[in-house]
Enzyme design. Structure first.
Site, PDB file in Angstrom:
ATOM      1  N   GLU A   1       0.877  -1.176   0.000  1.00  0.00           N
ATOM      2  CA  GLU A   1       0.000   0.000   0.000  1.00  0.00           C
ATOM      3  C   GLU A   1       0.905   1.214   0.000  1.00  0.00           C
ATOM      4  OE1 GLU A   1      -3.187  -0.046  -0.271  1.00  0.00           O
ATOM      5  OE2 GLU A   1      -3.571  -2.165   0.081  1.00  0.00           O
TER       6      GLU A   1
ATOM      7  N   CYS B   1      -2.359   9.379   2.096  1.00  0.00           N
ATOM      8  CA  CYS B   1      -1.965   8.684   0.859  1.00  0.00           C
ATOM      9  C   CYS B   1      -2.977   8.937  -0.244  1.00  0.00           C
ATOM     10  CB  CYS B   1      -1.813   7.193   1.127  1.00  0.00           C
ATOM     11  SG  CYS B   1      -3.245   6.440   1.902  1.00  0.00           S
TER      12      CYS B   1
HETATM   13  P1  NDP Z   1       8.266   4.893   4.596  1.00  0.00           P
HETATM   14  O1  NDP Z   1       8.287   4.139   3.323  1.00  0.00           O
HETATM   15  O2  NDP Z   1       9.391   5.785   4.899  1.00  0.00           O
HETATM   16  O3  NDP Z   1       8.138   3.893   5.842  1.00  0.00           O
HETATM   17  C1  NDP Z   1       7.093   2.959   5.973  1.00  0.00           C
HETATM   18  C2  NDP Z   1       7.490   1.915   7.006  1.00  0.00           C
HETATM   19  O4  NDP Z   1       8.556   1.118   6.489  1.00  0.00           O
HETATM   20  C3  NDP Z   1       8.001   2.498   8.318  1.00  0.00           C
HETATM   21  O5  NDP Z   1       7.558   1.706   9.383  1.00  0.00           O
HETATM   22  C4  NDP Z   1       9.501   2.389   8.146  1.00  0.00           C
HETATM   23  O6  NDP Z   1      10.198   2.365   9.356  1.00  0.00           O
HETATM   24  C5  NDP Z   1       9.609   1.056   7.453  1.00  0.00           C
HETATM   25  N1  NDP Z   1      10.874   0.825   6.764  1.00  0.00           N
HETATM   26  C6  NDP Z   1      11.795   1.711   6.343  1.00  0.00           C
HETATM   27  N2  NDP Z   1      12.821   1.083   5.712  1.00  0.00           N
HETATM   28  C7  NDP Z   1      12.537  -0.241   5.747  1.00  0.00           C
HETATM   29  C8  NDP Z   1      13.187  -1.420   5.251  1.00  0.00           C
HETATM   30  N3  NDP Z   1      14.341  -1.357   4.582  1.00  0.00           N
HETATM   31  N4  NDP Z   1      12.597  -2.616   5.464  1.00  0.00           N
HETATM   32  C9  NDP Z   1      11.409  -2.706   6.114  1.00  0.00           C
HETATM   33  N5  NDP Z   1      10.757  -1.627   6.604  1.00  0.00           N
HETATM   34  C10 NDP Z   1      11.301  -0.408   6.416  1.00  0.00           C
HETATM   35  O7  NDP Z   1       6.878   5.669   4.574  1.00  0.00           O
HETATM   36  P2  NDP Z   1       6.357   6.767   5.607  1.00  0.00           P
HETATM   37  O8  NDP Z   1       6.338   6.186   6.981  1.00  0.00           O
HETATM   38  O9  NDP Z   1       7.091   8.028   5.370  1.00  0.00           O
HETATM   39  O10 NDP Z   1       4.834   6.939   5.167  1.00  0.00           O
HETATM   40  C11 NDP Z   1       4.422   7.798   4.172  1.00  0.00           C
HETATM   41  C12 NDP Z   1       4.141   7.068   2.879  1.00  0.00           C
HETATM   42  O11 NDP Z   1       3.153   6.068   3.118  1.00  0.00           O
HETATM   43  C13 NDP Z   1       3.546   7.952   1.801  1.00  0.00           C
HETATM   44  O12 NDP Z   1       4.135   7.646   0.562  1.00  0.00           O
HETATM   45  C14 NDP Z   1       2.076   7.567   1.805  1.00  0.00           C
HETATM   46  O13 NDP Z   1       1.426   7.829   0.603  1.00  0.00           O
HETATM   47  C15 NDP Z   1       2.162   6.112   2.110  1.00  0.00           C
HETATM   48  N6  NDP Z   1       0.887   5.615   2.637  1.00  0.00           N
HETATM   49  C16 NDP Z   1       0.154   4.758   1.875  1.00  0.00           C
HETATM   50  C17 NDP Z   1      -1.086   4.322   2.314  1.00  0.00           C
HETATM   51  C18 NDP Z   1      -1.886   3.356   1.516  1.00  0.00           C
HETATM   52  O14 NDP Z   1      -2.768   2.735   2.094  1.00  0.00           O
HETATM   53  N7  NDP Z   1      -1.666   3.195   0.222  1.00  0.00           N
HETATM   54  C19 NDP Z   1      -1.647   4.781   3.590  1.00  0.00           C
HETATM   55  C20 NDP Z   1      -0.789   5.663   4.306  1.00  0.00           C
HETATM   56  C21 NDP Z   1       0.434   6.061   3.839  1.00  0.00           C
HETATM   57  P3  NDP Z   1      10.807   3.737   9.938  1.00  0.00           P
HETATM   58  O15 NDP Z   1       9.696   4.704  10.067  1.00  0.00           O
HETATM   59  O16 NDP Z   1      11.330   3.297  11.242  1.00  0.00           O
HETATM   60  O17 NDP Z   1      11.859   4.170   8.944  1.00  0.00           O
END
Ligand code: NDP
Length: 490
Positions: A235, A269
């Site tokens: 997502e 999102c």
């Molecule tokens: P990120 O991609 O930065 O992070 C998402 C999650 O992945 C966090 O928990 C992060 O941890 C974790 N993560 C980071 N690196 C890794 C890795 N190498 N392996 C596994 N997990 C990892 O997104 P954001 O948190 O900044 O969220 C915003 C984004 O989410 C936007 O693009 C938004 O559009 C999208 N989004 C999509 C939705 C949907 O339903 N389609 C709903 C809500 C948001 P950490 O934070 O600790 O780095």
């Protein structure tokens, strides 16, 4: 010495909200091991008891509504009212998943067809085992629970890695679950930074990863999952379009557009990022929008930008848009970190970053189009394809446009309304990801179909799967098949 904990910070005040362990890969693997045992117990509990426990968990969350909304408010900076709305929506999803799991996933007979006349066939959807949920910070309850609730209802154990910006509420969600399911750690949270998430996604005992976050991180997570052939539901981000047709209620459209774009500081999102308005109503719509936007202020109607680094992206898009387009509201001066006031710019070239890339801030670009068809073509010319909106008084025409919109979801005469309907699947196409959460598809996403065909009686003279099969049997089969399938439709 390495830091073993990290802090979650209130983005509005800079105060520390809580301190959490940076869980090492070993700690993550231990959690997955515990989850594996818990998964077996939870699956054996059966659908009726799981439903009872999940509905009880829903009640526990409802009883802790104020505590949870305060935590969301503190960790994200969003107003308590918006946090409350998020919690309420989460409860409706949890309720739907719990009540519908058995109906959607339970064993049912399916038709066997003429050739399988002597068979009884059943289909059911069995739990996968351990599901890893990796969540973002923008809706730290609603978004991950869109996967967690459905995965639990489908009979799986869940290990959840919340965003490092919102670990506190993630921890609390799992703690409260233990009030309803104290026997085994069916739902655990592991905290940490990206490496913690990477360790979770790379654990071979995880049977599915439910990832919600940016497209770039989804690719990294998918690469880690490839090692073990672990399936993933992704997502990701969006660049949703909002189309205003000539017969739209312009006041309602302007009101919805503004909220869809600016609520939660645009950190949604499926938030509105691109607006396409047909020529006939362009000036009137802009007038409505301009009037309303003056009354919307960051820090009053919505909170700060939660992730400090995102301010640079928003600033870059605003600078780019205001250089090439015409400002309707705000401008570079609207960025006063951590707050960003609403920015609306018209006539920004379609190939500029402000139109192509996800901004994730309270900004929109607006463009005049010849007609709804051109608006749709421009809306569809995006790498993303998450949601979208159409405003029109003609329900048939609007539905036609919605069906042609290249997105997973489309709202008509409202914004993001699809997210509040638990029966509707949620997810995107292209760079917005794949797979679905919510609804029946969301339940099946966390289950594996199990097909069983039982022979009820031997069909004399028609034993096709035997070396004793003779030419007479084949002849009968060809006659039957010609009768069943051999008539052409002209
Ligand atoms: P990120 O991609 O930065 O992070 C998402 C999650 O992945 C966090 O928990 C992060 O941890 C974790 N993560 C980071 N690196 C890794 C890795 N190498 N392996 C596994 N997990 C990892 O997104 P954001 O948190 O900044 O969220 C915003 C984004 O989410 C936007 O693009 C938004 O559009 C999208 N989004 C999509 C939705 C949907 O339903 N389609 C709903 C809500 C948001 P950490 O934070 O600790 O780095």
């Amino acid at each position: 010495m390495t830091t073993l904990t990290f802090d979650s910070i209130n983005p509005a005040t800079g105060e520390i909200v809580g301190s959490h362990p940076k869980q090492t890969p070993d700690a993550v693997h231990e959690a997955v091991g515990r989850a594996e045992e818990a998964a077996a117990w939870w699956a054996a509990l059966g659908p009726a008891e799981r439903r009872r426990r999940l509905l009880d968990y829903k009640a526990v969350l409802a009883q802790h509504l104020k505590e949870l909304t305060t935590l969301v408010h503190q960790e994200t900076g969003k107003p308590v009212g918006d946090a409350t709305l998020e919690l309420v929506l989460t409860l409706t999803h949890l309720d739907w998943a719990a009540r519908n799991a058995q109906k959607v996933l339970g064993r049912r007979r399916v038709a066997t067809g003429m050739i399988g006349l002597n068979l009884a066939a059943t289909l059911e959807y069995l739990p996968l085992g351990v599901v890893a949920a990796i969540g973002p910070w923008n809706y730290p309850v609603f978004t991950p629970m869109g996967s967690i609730a459905y995965a639990l209802a489908a009979g799986n154990a869940v290990v959840f890695k919340p965003s490092e910006l919102t670990p506190g509420v993630g921890v609390r969600l799992a703690e409260l679950f233990r009030e309803s399911v104290p026997e085994h750690p069916v739902f655990q949270t592991v905290t940490g930074l990206g490496e913690t998430g990477a360790a979770l996604a790379g654990d071979p005992r995880v049977k599915k990863v439910a990832f919600t976050g940016s497209t770039a991180t989804a690719k990294r997570v998918m690469a880690a999952c490839a090692e073990n052939l672990t399936p993933i539901v992704a997502e990701c981000g969006g660049k949703d379009a909002f189309i205003v047709d000539a017969d739209a209620d312009l006041k309602a459209a302007a009101d919805a557009c503004l909220w869809g774009a600016m609520a939660n500081a645009g950190q949604t999102c499926a938030g509105v990022e691109r607006v396409y308005v047909v020529d006939a109503v362009y000036e009137s719509f802009i007038r409505e929008l301009s009037e309303r936007v003056t009354k919307v202020k960051a820090g009053e109607h919505y909170g700060p930008i939660t992730m400090p680094g995102q301010v640079d992206v928003i600033k870059r898009h605003i600078d780019d848009a205001t250089k090439s387009g015409r400002v309707i509201a705000g401008g570079p001066e609207s960025v006063r970190a951590p707050y960003v006031d609403p920015v609306i710019v018209e006539d920004v070239p379609e190939d500029s970053p402000a139109v192509r890339e996800e901004t994730f801030g309270p900004t929109i670009t607006v463009r005049r189009t010849r007609d709804a068809q051109e608006a749709l073509s421009l809306a569809n010319a995006s790498a993303y394809g998450l949601g979208g909106t159409i405003f029109s008084r003609n329900a048939r025409r609007a539905t036609e446009l919605a069906r042609l919109m290249r997105s997973g979801m489309t709202a008509i005469n409202s914004v993001i309304s699809f997210a509040g309907v638990p029966a509707l699947p949620f997810g995107g196409v292209g760079d917005s990801g794949f797979g679905r959460i919510h609804g029946a598809d969301g339940l099946r996403e966390f289950a594996r179909p199990k097909a069983i065909a039982r022979q009820r009686f031997a069909m004399s003279g028609m034993n096709l799967t035997s070396f004793n099969r003779g030419p007479a049997e084949l002849e009968r089969l060809v006659r039957l098949v010609t009768f069943l399938h051999g008539r052409r439709k002209r």
